[in-house]
Design a protein around this motif. Structure first.
Motif, mmCIF file in Angstrom:
data_model
loop_
_atom_site.group_PDB
_atom_site.id
_atom_site.type_symbol
_atom_site.label_atom_id
_atom_site.label_comp_id
_atom_site.label_asym_id
_atom_site.label_seq_id
_atom_site.Cartn_x
_atom_site.Cartn_y
_atom_site.Cartn_z
ATOM 1 N N LEU A 121 24.794 47.650 -1.067
ATOM 2 C CA LEU A 121 24.166 46.360 -1.423
ATOM 3 C C LEU A 121 25.054 45.371 -1.050
ATOM 4 C CD1 LEU A 121 23.324 47.526 -5.097
ATOM 5 C CD2 LEU A 121 21.682 47.504 -3.066
ATOM 6 N N THR A 122 24.652 44.238 -0.212
ATOM 7 C CA THR A 122 25.417 43.254 0.302
ATOM 8 C C THR A 122 25.172 41.899 0.175
ATOM 9 O OG1 THR A 122 24.617 42.702 2.472
ATOM 10 C CG2 THR A 122 25.771 44.650 2.410
ATOM 11 N N SER A 123 26.164 40.764 -0.005
ATOM 12 C CA SER A 123 25.803 39.444 -0.171
ATOM 13 C C SER A 123 25.408 38.833 1.195
ATOM 14 C CB SER A 123 26.902 38.662 -0.826
ATOM 15 O OG SER A 123 28.059 38.769 0.030
ATOM 16 N N TRP A 124 25.276 37.706 1.495
ATOM 17 C CA TRP A 124 24.698 36.884 2.973
ATOM 18 C C TRP A 124 26.067 36.229 3.448
ATOM 19 C CZ3 TRP A 124 26.836 32.353 1.744
ATOM 20 C CH2 TRP A 124 26.982 31.926 0.460
ATOM 21 N N ARG A 125 27.367 36.282 3.025
ATOM 22 C CA ARG A 125 28.200 35.489 3.529
ATOM 23 C C ARG A 125 28.594 35.931 4.867
ATOM 24 N NH1 ARG A 125 30.235 35.793 -2.135
ATOM 25 N NH2 ARG A 125 29.877 33.744 -3.028
ATOM 26 N N PHE A 126 28.799 37.351 5.073
ATOM 27 C CA PHE A 126 29.189 37.824 6.494
ATOM 28 C C PHE A 126 28.105 38.851 6.793
ATOM 29 C CE2 PHE A 126 33.208 36.269 5.093
ATOM 30 C CZ PHE A 126 33.561 35.419 5.797
ATOM 31 N N PRO A 127 27.033 38.552 7.419
ATOM 32 C CA PRO A 127 25.744 39.298 7.457
ATOM 33 C C PRO A 127 25.978 40.607 8.200
ATOM 34 C CG PRO A 127 25.047 37.211 8.186
ATOM 35 C CD PRO A 127 26.628 37.185 8.032
ATOM 36 N N LEU A 128 26.989 40.636 9.325
ATOM 37 C CA LEU A 128 27.280 42.027 10.017
ATOM 38 C C LEU A 128 28.637 42.394 9.666
ATOM 39 C CD1 LEU A 128 25.162 41.091 12.157
ATOM 40 C CD2 LEU A 128 26.818 41.777 13.891
ATOM 41 N N TRP A 129 29.532 41.875 9.107
ATOM 42 C CA TRP A 129 31.031 42.268 8.640
ATOM 43 C C TRP A 129 30.823 43.305 7.554
ATOM 44 C CZ3 TRP A 129 35.166 44.396 9.931
ATOM 45 C CH2 TRP A 129 36.198 44.380 9.019
ATOM 46 N N GLN A 130 30.014 42.658 6.528
ATOM 47 C CA GLN A 130 29.932 43.335 5.235
ATOM 48 C C GLN A 130 29.161 44.551 5.369
ATOM 49 O OE1 GLN A 130 30.257 39.891 1.857
ATOM 50 N NE2 GLN A 130 28.279 40.345 2.718
ATOM 51 N N VAL A 131 28.435 44.672 6.477
ATOM 52 C CA VAL A 131 27.927 46.093 6.747
ATOM 53 C C VAL A 131 28.722 47.118 7.350
ATOM 54 C CG1 VAL A 131 25.754 47.342 7.942
ATOM 55 C CG2 VAL A 131 25.529 45.173 6.652
#
Length: 444
Positions: A121-131
């Motif tokens: 479950l991710t936030s929106w700040r770094f769309p690719l990096w957090q994945v």
């Protein structure tokens, strides 16, 4: 049925709508993912590393398109988006090269076995990096992944799915799930989901962790944390101001670890405010797709409105607006590079995590006052102390509660990312995070 909407933050225009998954489609994806997890755990390391290397190549080959997708959906400057794509590619190549050595298996009595399906479950700040910072080590360890990106990122989610398909990931190994909060809660309770990863604010984390705890499922949390800068009278102002800019205004100030405030002692306070204000005048809102732009829009209208309410409340309570602090006219969700002086520690603008291009200066009379104000803010955070007297800086650092204390060091090292956030075998999203420790004993 909930609908996820992709907006263009630079204009505020709606781009696309994506419906949440039906119960039947969600079940199909989870079941296929569970089957893929059983097969993937037995794939050779060479096959796993091959997938990651192909993903790295595709990230690099498509970096401009991927960067523009993030810019058009989340609003970050295209230069920052390009750096994020490159960082994702490096993450994949790192674990492709070193992942097997991190998980000794051959002839070992103690092994690390993949758990199975992991829900991210991710936030929106770094769309690719957090994945990708979670995806690369987790896939290399032999797990499958279900992705739930922030609701304002349906186009970024589609790009990630396309990359995985083109890289030859087995069907169902990684699925994007456009689902609402009740569906997330149901999925957390599903026995086929073995572990969770969460990136975001503490309030949401408490709810997710509580749901995971009821099922006794492991969860890895990456939470918004406090970051402060302490500028003492003998600080090198040029270095302190440059660090302040990187800590507060990268990604338009939309960071979970951005500096919450700048505690400044009396002898240097006026000079620090003047220099920082002068530098902020160079950050002018502009089209984030243009490489020369220095400040992009915020990701959502709600985020901008909340930031401005915090600013207005601080001004009403006695803070001084030195730069910005006014809603601009025109299209898009822009907010000017802003500076508040004489912020008081009890103000909400200091107590709450900021998400936008706003810096707050808190004038403190002494080192003792700094120590007292910081005691209730740690230990999950970072403080950067700026002083030419290293012994004084070290002594103060030892008195502060934070887990990460720096003296005359920029926590972002000029690279746009905090120090310590690099590929590693240990850490928050390391390759063993979603593995069971297995011991094998053979009687002879």
């Amino acid at each position: 049925m909930t609908t996820f909407i992709s907006y263009h933050p630079a204009s505020g225009a709606e781009v696309e709508r994506v419906d949440t998954l039906s119960a039947a489609e969600l079940e199909r994806r989870v079941q296929q993912n569970a089957l893929a997890a059983r097969e993937w755990r037995h794939c050779a390391f060479a096959e796993r590393s091959g997938l990651l290397n192909r993903l790295a190549s595709l990230l690099s080959a498509n970096r401009e398109r991927l960067a523009l997708t993030m810019t058009r959906e989340m609003g970050k400057l295209v230069t920052e988006a390009l750096a994020e794509v490159d960082r994702c590619a490096r993450e994949c190549t790192y674990f492709a090269a070193h992942g097997q050595a991190m998980l000794p298996l051959a002839r070992s009595m103690t092994t690390f076995e993949p758990m199975g399906t992991v829900l991210l479950l991710t936030s929106w700040r770094f769309p690719l990096w957090q994945v990708f910072r979670m995806l690369a080590p987790t896939l290399m360890a032999g797990n499958a992944v279900l992705l739930k990106l922030a609701e304002n990122l349906p186009l970024c989610a589609r790009e990630i799915a396309s990359l995985l398909a083109e890289a030859g990931a087995p069907d169902g190994l990684v699925f994007n799930l456009p689902i609402d909060k009740p569906q997330v809660a149901t999925l957390i309770a599903d026995v086929r989901v073995k572990a969770l990863a969460f990136s975001g604010n503490r309030e949401d984390a408490r709810r997710v962790a509580a749901l995971a705890g009821r099922q006794l499922k492991p969860i890895v949390l990456e939470l918004d944390e406090t970051e402060l800068h302490v500028i003492l009278d003998d600080a090198d102002l040029e270095l302190a101001v440059e660090a302040a800019l990187r800590s507060r205004f990268r990604n338009a100030g939309q960071l979970g670890h951005a500096a919450r405030g700048f505690m400044v002692t009396p002898g240097i306070a006026d000079d620090f405010v003047a220099r920082l204000s002068a530098r902020l005048s160079e950050l002018q809102p502009g089209d984030p797709e243009q490489g020369a732009s220095t400040l992009g829009p915020l990701a959502t209208r709600l985020q901008r409105d909340e930031l401005h309410l915090q600013v207005q409340a601080a001004l009403a309570d006695g803070a001084l607006a030195v730069a910005g602090c006014e809603l601009p006219a025109g299209e898009g969700w822009y907010y000017p590079a802003s500076l508040l002086d004489r912020v008081q520690p009890e103000m909400e603008v200091f107590r709450r995590q900021l998400s936008g291009p706003l810096a707050c200066v808190i004038r403190v009379p002494s080192l003792e006052a700094i120590s007292g104000l910081c005691q209730e803010l740690g230990p999950d955070g970072t403080v950067s102390i700026w002083t030419r007297e290293l012994a004084q800086g070290e002594q103060l650092a030892r008195r502060l509660p934070f887990g990460h204390c720096l003296v005359n060091m920029d926590p972002y090292q000029g690279k746009g990312y905090p120090s310590g956030c690099h590929p590693a075998s240990e850490g928050r999203f390391n390759i063993k995070a979603f593995c069971h420790l297995k011991t094998l004993l053979v009687s002879i």
